[in-house]
Design a protein around this motif. Sequence first.
Motif, PDB file in Angstrom:
ATOM      1  N   ARG A 136     -17.617 -14.269  18.541  1.00  0.00           N
ATOM      2  CA  ARG A 136     -18.804 -13.412  18.503  1.00  0.00           C
ATOM      3  C   ARG A 136     -18.687 -12.333  19.581  1.00  0.00           C
ATOM      4  O   ARG A 136     -18.177 -12.610  20.672  1.00  0.00           O
ATOM      5  CB  ARG A 136     -20.072 -14.232  18.723  1.00  0.00           C
ATOM      6  CG  ARG A 136     -20.365 -15.221  17.595  1.00  0.00           C
ATOM      7  CD  ARG A 136     -21.664 -15.977  17.840  1.00  0.00           C
ATOM      8  NE  ARG A 136     -22.025 -16.804  16.699  1.00  0.00           N
ATOM      9  CZ  ARG A 136     -21.563 -18.026  16.467  1.00  0.00           C
ATOM     10  NH1 ARG A 136     -20.711 -18.570  17.339  1.00  0.00           N
ATOM     11  NH2 ARG A 136     -21.931 -18.703  15.391  1.00  0.00           N
ATOM     12  N   PRO A 137     -19.161 -11.117  19.269  1.00  0.00           N
ATOM     13  CA  PRO A 137     -19.100 -10.033  20.262  1.00  0.00           C
ATOM     14  C   PRO A 137     -19.864 -10.401  21.528  1.00  0.00           C
ATOM     15  O   PRO A 137     -20.880 -11.108  21.482  1.00  0.00           O
ATOM     16  CB  PRO A 137     -19.757  -8.850  19.540  1.00  0.00           C
ATOM     17  CG  PRO A 137     -19.643  -9.176  18.091  1.00  0.00           C
ATOM     18  CD  PRO A 137     -19.753 -10.670  17.996  1.00  0.00           C
ATOM     19  N   LEU A 138     -19.372  -9.922  22.641  1.00  0.00           N
ATOM     20  CA  LEU A 138     -19.971 -10.208  23.935  1.00  0.00           C
ATOM     21  C   LEU A 138     -20.067  -8.905  24.722  1.00  0.00           C
ATOM     22  O   LEU A 138     -19.138  -8.099  24.704  1.00  0.00           O
ATOM     23  CB  LEU A 138     -19.098 -11.218  24.683  1.00  0.00           C
ATOM     24  CG  LEU A 138     -19.609 -11.793  25.998  1.00  0.00           C
ATOM     25  CD1 LEU A 138     -20.839 -12.654  25.761  1.00  0.00           C
ATOM     26  CD2 LEU A 138     -18.503 -12.629  26.655  1.00  0.00           C
ATOM     27  N   ARG A 139     -21.192  -8.688  25.391  1.00  0.00           N
ATOM     28  CA  ARG A 139     -21.392  -7.461  26.146  1.00  0.00           C
ATOM     29  C   ARG A 139     -20.768  -7.586  27.536  1.00  0.00           C
ATOM     30  O   ARG A 139     -21.451  -7.822  28.527  1.00  0.00           O
ATOM     31  CB  ARG A 139     -22.889  -7.140  26.244  1.00  0.00           C
ATOM     32  CG  ARG A 139     -23.526  -6.800  24.896  1.00  0.00           C
ATOM     33  CD  ARG A 139     -25.025  -6.586  25.034  1.00  0.00           C
ATOM     34  NE  ARG A 139     -25.325  -5.444  25.871  1.00  0.00           N
ATOM     35  CZ  ARG A 139     -25.419  -4.189  25.443  1.00  0.00           C
ATOM     36  NH1 ARG A 139     -25.208  -3.919  24.162  1.00  0.00           N
ATOM     37  NH2 ARG A 139     -25.704  -3.202  26.270  1.00  0.00           N
ATOM     38  N   VAL A 140     -19.457  -7.474  27.571  1.00  0.00           N
ATOM     39  CA  VAL A 140     -18.697  -7.535  28.818  1.00  0.00           C
ATOM     40  C   VAL A 140     -17.623  -6.453  28.761  1.00  0.00           C
ATOM     41  O   VAL A 140     -16.902  -6.349  27.761  1.00  0.00           O
ATOM     42  CB  VAL A 140     -18.027  -8.914  29.020  1.00  0.00           C
ATOM     43  CG1 VAL A 140     -17.051  -8.875  30.181  1.00  0.00           C
ATOM     44  CG2 VAL A 140     -19.079  -9.989  29.268  1.00  0.00           C
TER      45      VAL A 140
END
Length: 216
Positions: A136-140
Amino acid sequence: MIKKTMVVALAIGSTLAGTSAVHATATKIPKNFLLTERTAAEGTVVEDEEWWKISDSLSRQLAFNPCRSKRKSRDGRVAMRTITHLTSAPSSAGEQLVLYRNARAAQAAFRKLRADLARCSKPAVVKRDRFGYVGRPLRVGDEALSVAGYDYDTKGRRLSPSDDLAVVGRRGAALFLYTANARGRGAKKEITGQAGKMAKKVCGLPGVCGKKTGSH
């Protein structure tokens, strides 16, 4: 005229020297730069119960390798450090930093890893060994994925999550990976936090961040 020529020559020389210095520095990872490196360098905490290993080999696979590939990568990497931590529990954790020749090469490596994740996590594939991953996409950083392993039945249907976790992130020309297996309930939060710290820290290396490309 001579004076003007000398000024131009000095300016060009300074520019070339600066470019060379940045490139040389950017292709090296300073000692103790990784988050777990000081602890790893100290060695075993409990004899025959805990093991650390540090490697600067460029030929190692990425710490998260969804297709379990054994082929040597030629993806533009210029520096790499991998730290692995094993215990007799058994459990394991890993930290890996990979520097590429530029942001475009790092983007390509991230895209390939994401494609491998999709290809090797399809039901037709995972039903053979009853295990696969979901990302899943991660905001990092500029782009990142949070990955969890899952058990599957003989028809390739997803069952319960396993304790095999990974976070893969990119910032500029750097890829950083954190993995955990059988590390307990707080493992996902821990490796996500580590990735967030490294996403900021890598910009301290010359030539790694610069101008953002392909930010998410």
